[in-house]
Design a protein around this motif. Structure first.
Motif, PDB file in Angstrom:
ATOM      1  N   LYS A   9      -7.137   1.003  20.712  1.00 25.95           N
ATOM      2  CA  LYS A   9      -8.501   1.429  21.032  1.00 25.95           C
ATOM      3  C   LYS A   9      -8.633   1.755  22.516  1.00 25.95           C
ATOM      4  O   LYS A   9      -9.336   2.697  22.899  1.00 25.95           O
ATOM      5  N   THR A  10      -7.955   0.980  23.345  1.00 27.79           N
ATOM      6  CA  THR A  10      -8.010   1.219  24.786  1.00 27.79           C
ATOM      7  C   THR A  10      -7.386   2.560  25.145  1.00 27.79           C
ATOM      8  O   THR A  10      -7.965   3.359  25.885  1.00 27.79           O
ATOM      9  N   ILE A  11      -6.204   2.830  24.612  1.00 28.49           N
ATOM     10  CA  ILE A  11      -5.520   4.104  24.905  1.00 28.49           C
ATOM     11  C   ILE A  11      -6.379   5.277  24.450  1.00 28.49           C
ATOM     12  O   ILE A  11      -6.539   6.271  25.176  1.00 28.49           O
ATOM     13  N   ARG A  12      -6.940   5.181  23.263  1.00 32.87           N
ATOM     14  CA  ARG A  12      -7.753   6.290  22.753  1.00 32.87           C
ATOM     15  C   ARG A  12      -9.006   6.482  23.593  1.00 32.87           C
ATOM     16  O   ARG A  12      -9.391   7.619  23.904  1.00 32.87           O
ATOM     17  N   ALA A  13      -9.664   5.392  23.994  1.00 32.98           N
ATOM     18  CA  ALA A  13     -10.882   5.496  24.789  1.00 32.98           C
ATOM     19  C   ALA A  13     -10.606   6.117  26.157  1.00 32.98           C
ATOM     20  O   ALA A  13     -11.386   6.949  26.647  1.00 32.98           O
ATOM     21  N   ILE A  14      -9.498   5.735  26.799  1.00 35.68           N
ATOM     22  CA  ILE A  14      -9.157   6.305  28.104  1.00 35.68           C
ATOM     23  C   ILE A  14      -8.862   7.794  27.975  1.00 35.68           C
ATOM     24  O   ILE A  14      -9.296   8.612  28.796  1.00 35.68           O
ATOM     25  N   GLU A  15      -8.130   8.167  26.936  1.00 36.87           N
ATOM     26  CA  GLU A  15      -7.807   9.577  26.728  1.00 36.87           C
ATOM     27  C   GLU A  15      -9.080  10.391  26.470  1.00 36.87           C
ATOM     28  O   GLU A  15      -9.235  11.507  26.969  1.00 36.87           O
ATOM     29  N   HIS A  36      -5.956  -4.746  33.058  1.00 39.29           N
ATOM     30  CA  HIS A  36      -5.021  -5.814  32.697  1.00 39.29           C
ATOM     31  C   HIS A  36      -4.289  -5.472  31.402  1.00 39.29           C
ATOM     32  O   HIS A  36      -3.076  -5.715  31.286  1.00 39.29           O
ATOM     33  N   GLN A  37      -5.011  -4.929  30.417  1.00 37.20           N
ATOM     34  CA  GLN A  37      -4.368  -4.535  29.163  1.00 37.20           C
ATOM     35  C   GLN A  37      -3.268  -3.506  29.407  1.00 37.20           C
ATOM     36  O   GLN A  37      -2.156  -3.624  28.874  1.00 37.20           O
ATOM     37  N   ILE A  38      -3.589  -2.485  30.209  1.00 37.56           N
ATOM     38  CA  ILE A  38      -2.615  -1.425  30.475  1.00 37.56           C
ATOM     39  C   ILE A  38      -1.398  -1.984  31.207  1.00 37.56           C
ATOM     40  O   ILE A  38      -0.244  -1.687  30.869  1.00 37.56           O
ATOM     41  N   ARG A  39      -1.640  -2.804  32.227  1.00 43.97           N
ATOM     42  CA  ARG A  39      -0.521  -3.380  32.979  1.00 43.97           C
ATOM     43  C   ARG A  39       0.354  -4.263  32.091  1.00 43.97           C
ATOM     44  O   ARG A  39       1.590  -4.259  32.207  1.00 43.97           O
ATOM     45  N   ALA A  40      -0.298  -5.023  31.185  1.00 43.01           N
ATOM     46  CA  ALA A  40       0.468  -5.891  30.293  1.00 43.01           C
ATOM     47  C   ALA A  40       1.361  -5.068  29.362  1.00 43.01           C
ATOM     48  O   ALA A  40       2.533  -5.426  29.125  1.00 43.01           O
ATOM     49  N   LEU A  41       0.835  -3.961  28.840  1.00 42.07           N
ATOM     50  CA  LEU A  41       1.644  -3.090  27.983  1.00 42.07           C
ATOM     51  C   LEU A  41       2.808  -2.485  28.762  1.00 42.07           C
ATOM     52  O   LEU A  41       3.950  -2.445  28.284  1.00 42.07           O
ATOM     53  N   THR A  43       4.226  -3.595  31.454  1.00 44.10           N
ATOM     54  CA  THR A  43       5.194  -4.633  31.809  1.00 44.10           C
ATOM     55  C   THR A  43       6.063  -4.991  30.606  1.00 44.10           C
ATOM     56  O   THR A  43       7.288  -5.124  30.711  1.00 44.10           O
ATOM     57  N   TYR A  44       5.431  -5.146  29.452  1.00 39.42           N
ATOM     58  CA  TYR A  44       6.174  -5.554  28.253  1.00 39.42           C
ATOM     59  C   TYR A  44       7.197  -4.490  27.859  1.00 39.42           C
ATOM     60  O   TYR A  44       8.350  -4.823  27.524  1.00 39.42           O
ATOM     61  N   TYR A  45       6.789  -3.213  27.897  1.00 36.80           N
ATOM     62  CA  TYR A  45       7.697  -2.151  27.451  1.00 36.80           C
ATOM     63  C   TYR A  45       8.486  -1.531  28.611  1.00 36.80           C
ATOM     64  O   TYR A  45       9.298  -0.628  28.383  1.00 36.80           O
ATOM     65  N   GLU A  46       8.196  -1.984  29.822  1.00 38.65           N
ATOM     66  CA  GLU A  46       8.923  -1.550  31.016  1.00 38.65           C
ATOM     67  C   GLU A  46       8.893  -0.033  31.178  1.00 38.65           C
ATOM     68  O   GLU A  46       9.897   0.619  31.498  1.00 38.65           O
ATOM     69  N   THR A  47       7.700   0.534  30.968  1.00 38.58           N
ATOM     70  CA  THR A  47       7.522   1.978  31.144  1.00 38.58           C
ATOM     71  C   THR A  47       6.052   2.264  31.398  1.00 38.58           C
ATOM     72  O   THR A  47       5.176   1.595  30.825  1.00 38.58           O
ATOM     73  N   PRO A  48       5.732   3.223  32.267  1.00 40.05           N
ATOM     74  CA  PRO A  48       4.311   3.554  32.516  1.00 40.05           C
ATOM     75  C   PRO A  48       3.710   4.306  31.338  1.00 40.05           C
ATOM     76  O   PRO A  48       4.390   5.061  30.635  1.00 40.05           O
ATOM     77  N   LEU A  49       2.422   4.098  31.133  1.00 44.54           N
ATOM     78  CA  LEU A  49       1.686   4.798  30.080  1.00 44.54           C
ATOM     79  C   LEU A  49       0.847   5.943  30.629  1.00 44.54           C
ATOM     80  O   LEU A  49       0.493   6.857  29.893  1.00 44.54           O
ATOM     81  N   ARG A  65       2.900   8.749  22.793  1.00 43.19           N
ATOM     82  CA  ARG A  65       3.371   8.152  21.537  1.00 43.19           C
ATOM     83  C   ARG A  65       2.393   7.097  21.061  1.00 43.19           C
ATOM     84  O   ARG A  65       2.109   6.980  19.857  1.00 43.19           O
ATOM     85  N   LEU A  66       1.879   6.302  21.996  1.00 40.75           N
ATOM     86  CA  LEU A  66       0.908   5.269  21.644  1.00 40.75           C
ATOM     87  C   LEU A  66      -0.395   5.901  21.157  1.00 40.75           C
ATOM     88  O   LEU A  66      -1.016   5.424  20.193  1.00 40.75           O
ATOM     89  N   LEU A  67      -0.819   6.989  21.785  1.00 38.22           N
ATOM     90  CA  LEU A  67      -2.043   7.673  21.358  1.00 38.22           C
ATOM     91  C   LEU A  67      -1.877   8.255  19.959  1.00 38.22           C
ATOM     92  O   LEU A  67      -2.801   8.193  19.139  1.00 38.22           O
ATOM     93  N   ALA A  68      -0.704   8.818  19.669  1.00 36.95           N
ATOM     94  CA  ALA A  68      -0.461   9.358  18.326  1.00 36.95           C
ATOM     95  C   ALA A  68      -0.577   8.262  17.281  1.00 36.95           C
ATOM     96  O   ALA A  68      -1.132   8.470  16.186  1.00 36.95           O
TER      97      ALA A  68
END
Length: 308
Positions: A9-15, A36-41, A43-49, A65-68
């Motif tokens: 929901k966060t990714i879709r809302a930002i887009e 914080h949600q974005i940074r946590a994602l 950090t976990y996947y070790e790639t910027p969104l 990919r996450l938005l899809a």
């Protein structure tokens, strides 16, 4: 699994909104919580969104990919939620609405269109309330909801807030007040104020702006149609206090301009329902969809968190 629906929901809302601040407002969260949600994602996947150097925010390959996934999963979750609500609360009912908002068609008609496809067994209807007392019709059971920016105290009714919006003064570009950055009440003492055909005490410009300052405008004029009011303003026949989103087309075409009233006036759009029907599943679904459509279609508004 680390991923949760809130991340999608966060990714879709930002887009959709183009910024963290707007997305946080839509999701009823703080901007820091969203960051914080974005940074946590990341950090976990070790790639910027998102690419931090672009405005508006631009998705990276991982973000796309996450938005899809969000675009595929969230509608299915919404359908599941709706189906379960219909099973739990019954799939039949009635939703007869009336408008006390003269400029709400831009978001209310799409809301009804989507609602009818999602709740096909609910009988729906929409009336304009100019020629009858919509609130009394709601009390008497002739209506099931009234869209209004003018809540009243009544223990039998519940006024559910949907969104807040700025009210501005619409002027013609050549108006003598066009060079003012803010409009003070006394500036309207020699003006014709154009408004809707309702009692003056229900109009924000009188109740919250002119009357507290003891100012009476030189004249008044009325129309049921926002488009006609905008045309009168553009032609120099008066000024009008209107929701900014109601005159976006005229503002973009440059035939009217908008100025803040005082330090800025705002109002809240509500839907009035009978209190004992407030949490019916099909009523709650309509309220959620109304907020969603307003948030997607109207500029300069702030969605209000649903009441509990």
């Amino acid at each position: 699994m680390f991923l949760e629906l809130r991340h999608l929901k966060t990714i879709r809302a930002i887009e959709q909104t183009g910024s963290l601040a707007a997305a946080a407002d839509r999701l009823h969260l703080t901007q820091s919580a969203l960051s914080h949600q974005i940074r946590a994602l990341e950090t976990y996947y070790e790639t910027p969104l998102f690419s931090r150097s672009s405005r508006p925010m631009r998705l990276t390959e991982a973000g796309r990919r996450l938005l899809a996934a969000a675009d595929g999963i969230l509608p299915e979750i919404d359908r599941l939620d709706r189906d379960l609500r219909q099973i739990a609360g019954g799939a039949t009912g009635r939703l007869f609405l009336a408008l006390e908002c003269h400029s709400c068609f831009t978001w209310l008609i799409p809301t009804l269109e989507r609602y009818r496809t999602q709740w096909p067994s609910i009988e729906t209807d929409l009336s304009m309330s100019f020629s009858f007392d919509a609130i009394n019709a709601l009390r008497d059971g002739k209506l099931d909801g009234v869209v209004s920016s003018d809540p009243v105290e009544d223990p039998a009714l519940h006024f559910e807030p949907l969104f807040r919006y700025p009210v501005v003064l619409a002027l013609s570009p050549g108006h003598p007040l066009a060079d003012e950055t803010h409009i003070a009440p006394e500036m309207l003492a020699d003006q014709t104020v154009i408004g809707y055909p309702v009692d003056r005490e229900r109009l924000d410009i009188y109740r919250h702006f002119l009357e507290p300052a003891g100012v009476e405008p030189a004249g008044s004029r009325q129309s049921e149609l926002t488009a006609m009011i905008a045309q009168w303003v553009a032609s120099g026949h008066g000024v009008a206090a209107l929701p900014k989103w109601a005159i976006n087309d005229e503002l973009e075409r440059g035939i009217v301009i908008a100025r803040p009233l005082g330090d800025g006036m705002s109002s809240t759009m509500h839907m009035a329902v009978r209190r004992d029907e407030h949490r019916l599943p099909y009523m709650d679904a309509f309220l959620r969809l109304a907020r969603e459509q307003a948030g997607q279609r109207l500029d300069d508004i702030s969605l209000v968190r649903p009441s509990r």
